[in-house]
Every structure is written in structure tokens, then in C-alpha cells.
Design a protein around this motif. Sequence first.
Motif, PDB file in Angstrom:
ATOM      1  N   GLU A  46      36.753  48.307  16.821  1.00 59.97           N
ATOM      2  CA  GLU A  46      37.882  48.613  17.703  1.00 59.97           C
ATOM      3  C   GLU A  46      37.409  49.215  19.025  1.00 59.97           C
ATOM      4  O   GLU A  46      37.932  48.869  20.090  1.00 59.97           O
ATOM      5  N   MET A  47      36.417  50.092  18.969  1.00 51.15           N
ATOM      6  CA  MET A  47      35.874  50.664  20.201  1.00 51.15           C
ATOM      7  C   MET A  47      35.237  49.583  21.074  1.00 51.15           C
ATOM      8  O   MET A  47      35.401  49.582  22.310  1.00 51.15           O
ATOM      9  N   THR A  48      34.543  48.667  20.440  1.00 53.46           N
ATOM     10  CA  THR A  48      33.925  47.577  21.209  1.00 53.46           C
ATOM     11  C   THR A  48      34.979  46.701  21.860  1.00 53.46           C
ATOM     12  O   THR A  48      34.851  46.296  23.031  1.00 53.46           O
ATOM     13  N   LEU A  49      36.036  46.408  21.101  1.00 55.95           N
ATOM     14  CA  LEU A  49      37.106  45.586  21.668  1.00 55.95           C
ATOM     15  C   LEU A  49      37.788  46.280  22.839  1.00 55.95           C
ATOM     16  O   LEU A  49      38.109  45.641  23.852  1.00 55.95           O
ATOM     17  N   ASP A  50      37.985  47.582  22.731  1.00 55.41           N
ATOM     18  CA  ASP A  50      38.602  48.323  23.839  1.00 55.41           C
ATOM     19  C   ASP A  50      37.714  48.284  25.088  1.00 55.41           C
ATOM     20  O   ASP A  50      38.201  48.084  26.218  1.00 55.41           O
ATOM     21  N   THR A  51      36.417  48.468  24.881  1.00 53.47           N
ATOM     22  CA  THR A  51      35.493  48.422  26.025  1.00 53.47           C
ATOM     23  C   THR A  51      35.458  47.041  26.655  1.00 53.47           C
ATOM     24  O   THR A  51      35.442  46.891  27.887  1.00 53.47           O
ATOM     25  N   VAL A  52      35.448  46.014  25.805  1.00 52.53           N
ATOM     26  CA  VAL A  52      35.429  44.640  26.327  1.00 52.53           C
ATOM     27  C   VAL A  52      36.710  44.333  27.088  1.00 52.53           C
ATOM     28  O   VAL A  52      36.692  43.710  28.161  1.00 52.53           O
ATOM     29  N   LEU A  53      37.850  44.772  26.558  1.00 55.72           N
ATOM     30  CA  LEU A  53      39.111  44.553  27.254  1.00 55.72           C
ATOM     31  C   LEU A  53      39.146  45.260  28.603  1.00 55.72           C
ATOM     32  O   LEU A  53      39.663  44.718  29.593  1.00 55.72           O
ATOM     33  N   GLN A  54      38.601  46.476  28.640  1.00 54.66           N
ATOM     34  CA  GLN A  54      38.552  47.192  29.910  1.00 54.66           C
ATOM     35  C   GLN A  54      37.696  46.464  30.933  1.00 54.66           C
ATOM     36  O   GLN A  54      38.067  46.331  32.111  1.00 54.66           O
ATOM     37  N   ARG A  55      36.534  45.976  30.483  1.00 55.09           N
ATOM     38  CA  ARG A  55      35.668  45.225  31.381  1.00 55.09           C
ATOM     39  C   ARG A  55      36.335  43.920  31.843  1.00 55.09           C
ATOM     40  O   ARG A  55      36.211  43.516  32.998  1.00 55.09           O
ATOM     41  N   LEU A  56      37.031  43.275  30.934  1.00 51.67           N
ATOM     42  CA  LEU A  56      37.716  42.045  31.301  1.00 51.67           C
ATOM     43  C   LEU A  56      38.830  42.301  32.315  1.00 51.67           C
ATOM     44  O   LEU A  56      39.043  41.499  33.236  1.00 51.67           O
ATOM     45  N   ASN A  57      39.542  43.408  32.158  1.00 51.21           N
ATOM     46  CA  ASN A  57      40.568  43.749  33.144  1.00 51.21           C
ATOM     47  C   ASN A  57      39.962  44.021  34.515  1.00 51.21           C
ATOM     48  O   ASN A  57      40.507  43.590  35.548  1.00 51.21           O
ATOM     49  N   ASP A  58      38.844  44.751  34.525  1.00 50.18           N
ATOM     50  CA  ASP A  58      38.155  44.992  35.807  1.00 50.18           C
ATOM     51  C   ASP A  58      37.695  43.676  36.439  1.00 50.18           C
ATOM     52  O   ASP A  58      37.814  43.473  37.664  1.00 50.18           O
ATOM     53  N   LEU A  59      37.174  42.787  35.592  1.00 49.76           N
ATOM     54  CA  LEU A  59      36.737  41.483  36.104  1.00 49.76           C
ATOM     55  C   LEU A  59      37.920  40.686  36.644  1.00 49.76           C
ATOM     56  O   LEU A  59      37.825  40.043  37.694  1.00 49.76           O
ATOM     57  N   LYS A  60      39.046  40.745  35.953  1.00 52.91           N
ATOM     58  CA  LYS A  60      40.233  40.025  36.402  1.00 52.91           C
ATOM     59  C   LYS A  60      40.724  40.553  37.739  1.00 52.91           C
ATOM     60  O   LYS A  60      41.079  39.775  38.643  1.00 52.91           O
ATOM     61  N   LEU A  61      40.736  41.871  37.897  1.00 53.05           N
ATOM     62  CA  LEU A  61      41.171  42.450  39.171  1.00 53.05           C
ATOM     63  C   LEU A  61      40.228  42.070  40.310  1.00 53.05           C
ATOM     64  O   LEU A  61      40.666  41.807  41.437  1.00 53.05           O
ATOM     65  N   ALA A  62      38.934  42.031  40.021  1.00 50.91           N
ATOM     66  CA  ALA A  62      37.971  41.644  41.061  1.00 50.91           C
ATOM     67  C   ALA A  62      38.164  40.186  41.477  1.00 50.91           C
ATOM     68  O   ALA A  62      38.123  39.849  42.668  1.00 50.91           O
ATOM     69  N   VAL A  63      38.409  39.318  40.502  1.00 53.10           N
ATOM     70  CA  VAL A  63      38.643  37.904  40.824  1.00 53.10           C
ATOM     71  C   VAL A  63      39.939  37.736  41.598  1.00 53.10           C
ATOM     72  O   VAL A  63      40.015  36.971  42.581  1.00 53.10           O
ATOM     73  N   LEU A  64      40.995  38.453  41.204  1.00 48.58           N
ATOM     74  CA  LEU A  64      42.262  38.378  41.928  1.00 48.58           C
ATOM     75  C   LEU A  64      42.124  38.874  43.363  1.00 48.58           C
ATOM     76  O   LEU A  64      42.699  38.302  44.293  1.00 48.58           O
ATOM     77  N   SER A  65      41.351  39.946  43.532  1.00 46.61           N
ATOM     78  CA  SER A  65      41.138  40.465  44.890  1.00 46.61           C
ATOM     79  C   SER A  65      40.399  39.459  45.759  1.00 46.61           C
ATOM     80  O   SER A  65      40.741  39.261  46.937  1.00 46.61           O
ATOM     81  N   MET A  66      39.420  38.809  45.178  1.00 48.79           N
ATOM     82  CA  MET A  66      38.662  37.817  45.945  1.00 48.79           C
ATOM     83  C   MET A  66      39.533  36.611  46.295  1.00 48.79           C
ATOM     84  O   MET A  66      39.492  36.108  47.429  1.00 48.79           O
ATOM     85  N   ILE A  67      40.332  36.150  45.360  1.00 47.91           N
ATOM     86  CA  ILE A  67      41.224  35.013  45.628  1.00 47.91           C
ATOM     87  C   ILE A  67      42.251  35.381  46.693  1.00 47.91           C
ATOM     88  O   ILE A  67      42.573  34.583  47.584  1.00 47.91           O
ATOM     89  N   GLN A  68      42.767  36.603  46.628  1.00 50.63           N
ATOM     90  CA  GLN A  68      43.746  37.037  47.618  1.00 50.63           C
ATOM     91  C   GLN A  68      43.132  37.092  49.015  1.00 50.63           C
ATOM     92  O   GLN A  68      43.765  36.688  50.005  1.00 50.63           O
ATOM     93  N   LYS A  69      41.911  37.569  49.113  1.00 51.19           N
ATOM     94  CA  LYS A  69      41.261  37.603  50.435  1.00 51.19           C
ATOM     95  C   LYS A  69      40.998  36.204  50.957  1.00 51.19           C
ATOM     96  O   LYS A  69      41.124  35.945  52.164  1.00 51.19           O
ATOM     97  N   LEU A  70      40.624  35.292  50.073  1.00 52.35           N
ATOM     98  CA  LEU A  70      40.370  33.921  50.519  1.00 52.35           C
ATOM     99  C   LEU A  70      41.650  33.233  50.974  1.00 52.35           C
ATOM    100  O   LEU A  70      41.625  32.406  51.899  1.00 52.35           O
ATOM    101  N   GLU A  71      42.779  33.576  50.350  1.00 49.68           N
ATOM    102  CA  GLU A  71      44.040  32.945  50.722  1.00 49.68           C
ATOM    103  C   GLU A  71      44.713  33.614  51.914  1.00 49.68           C
ATOM    104  O   GLU A  71      45.327  32.928  52.742  1.00 49.68           O
ATOM    105  N   MET A  72      44.595  34.939  52.032  1.00 55.16           N
ATOM    106  CA  MET A  72      45.310  35.663  53.079  1.00 55.16           C
ATOM    107  C   MET A  72      44.441  35.973  54.291  1.00 55.16           C
ATOM    108  O   MET A  72      44.950  36.060  55.410  1.00 55.16           O
TER     109      MET A  72
END
Length: 252
Positions: A9-35
Motif C-alpha cells: 500500500e505504501m508503494t502504491l501511494d508513492t507511485v500514485l503521487q509520482r504519477l500525479n506529479d508526472l501528469k501535472l508536468a505533462v499538462l503544463s508542457m502541453i498547455q505551454k505548447l498550445e498557449m
Amino acid sequence: MQRDEKLFEMTLDTVLQRLNDLKLAVLSMIQKLEMEYETINWPTFLDNFAIISSHLTGLTKILAKEQCPPLRNRTVLPLLVSMDRDDTLINITEGRVPVFSHDIVPDYLRTRPDPITEQKMQQNEQKAANLTNDAAMKQVTQYNKVVSHVLDMVSKAREEWEIESSSRTGIQQTSSMADTQLLVAAVGMGKGLKLTNYGPGPGMMVPPSIRAPSPMGGPAMSPGNVQQQLGKAPSAVKTNIKAGNQVHPFSR
């Protein structure tokens, strides 16, 4: 057993946190490329890409730790497959997956690549296994030579560009205001031009006002033809006088 479950469960929580950070970074990059595609520069793009790469590296390190239980030993099975809209699934996936149907399950719960991709990977692995060490070393050496040659060309071009940029004090002047003024004065007012009257050349049109009448009432001639006729006139007169002297005065 409880310890393994807590660790999982601890590993899954850490992985989910990292995945959320990765998702936000990708969204930020896509937003900059579009705007901000008109104002974004290359260093900013590289910084955003470096953030995404760091999140991926951190996620890989977490999964590669010895304390992390191997996820490949876990089996994920769908508890409910339905064609109806699922609001809970929509909230979890942020609106990306509205229905957990039979068409979506193979893509989202796939543990192996697509058959075509898997076939290509097997072909590449088989080709690599059949390759000898000598042939592999030759290919690696040749590849390194090509990469080194390209790197040398890029480095040389960069050095030349830097030298040219450093030696260039300002914008090079491609026009002269003095020459432009002289050209305008020459075209508009004829300043600095020498007028030379060469007379009409062959094939040139002569206005009627400056044409001279031709002898014997013929058509008008140009000044050049008039000058030729005047130059020939004395010889013609002499010839007529000589011929007249030879005629007998009493002859009829």
C-alpha cells in the motif's frame, strides 16, 4: 503477510503521487505548447522536458527498489464490465473513461504489448541474438564514427557562428544614403548627367519638325540624308557642267 500488504500500500501511494506529479508536468508542457507557442523558447522547452524526465527517473527508482514488492506477481481483474455510464469511474479518471466496457478493458488492463509490436520486438531480439560479437563491435564502431563526424560538424559550425557573432559589431550597412540621393537627383533633375548630341542613328525616328525637304520635291529626308546629299552635290554639278560643254550650241 500484513507487513507485505502495508508495504504494498505504501508503494502504491508513492507511485500514485509520482504519477500525479508526472501528469501535472505533462499538462503544463502541453498547455505551454498550445498557449505560448509564439513566445516559448528552446531553453524553456528543455526545462519542462527535464522536469518530466526527472519524474520518470524517480518513478523508475521507486519500482526498482528492493523494498518494493514486484508488481508483476499481482493480477488485476475487472470486477464489473458494463456498457452503462459510471460516474465514479468518470471522477476517478477525470472524465477520460466514462464506460468500463469490453472494448476498453483489453487496452487499460493489458499486461503485454500489441501483437504487432510484440512480433516486431521478437524479430529484433532474434536478430540481435544471431548477431556475432565481431559484427556487433563493427556496427558499434561504425555508428560511433558517424556520430563523431556529425558532432565535429556541429561543433565546427557552432565555433564559426560564435566567432562571426563576436566579431560582428553591429548590423552591416547594405545601402548608402549619399548614393541614393545622387541617384534620385540624376533621375529626377538630370543632375550630373552629360548631354551629348550624336544625331539620329540608323533606324531612329526623326520628328517631322526637324526633317529637311528632299530635293526635286520628293519626300522629306532626315538630317543625315540631307548632309549626304549636300556632300555629293558638288561632284554632280561638275559632272553636269562637263557634259554641257561637250554639247554643240547649234544642235537641235
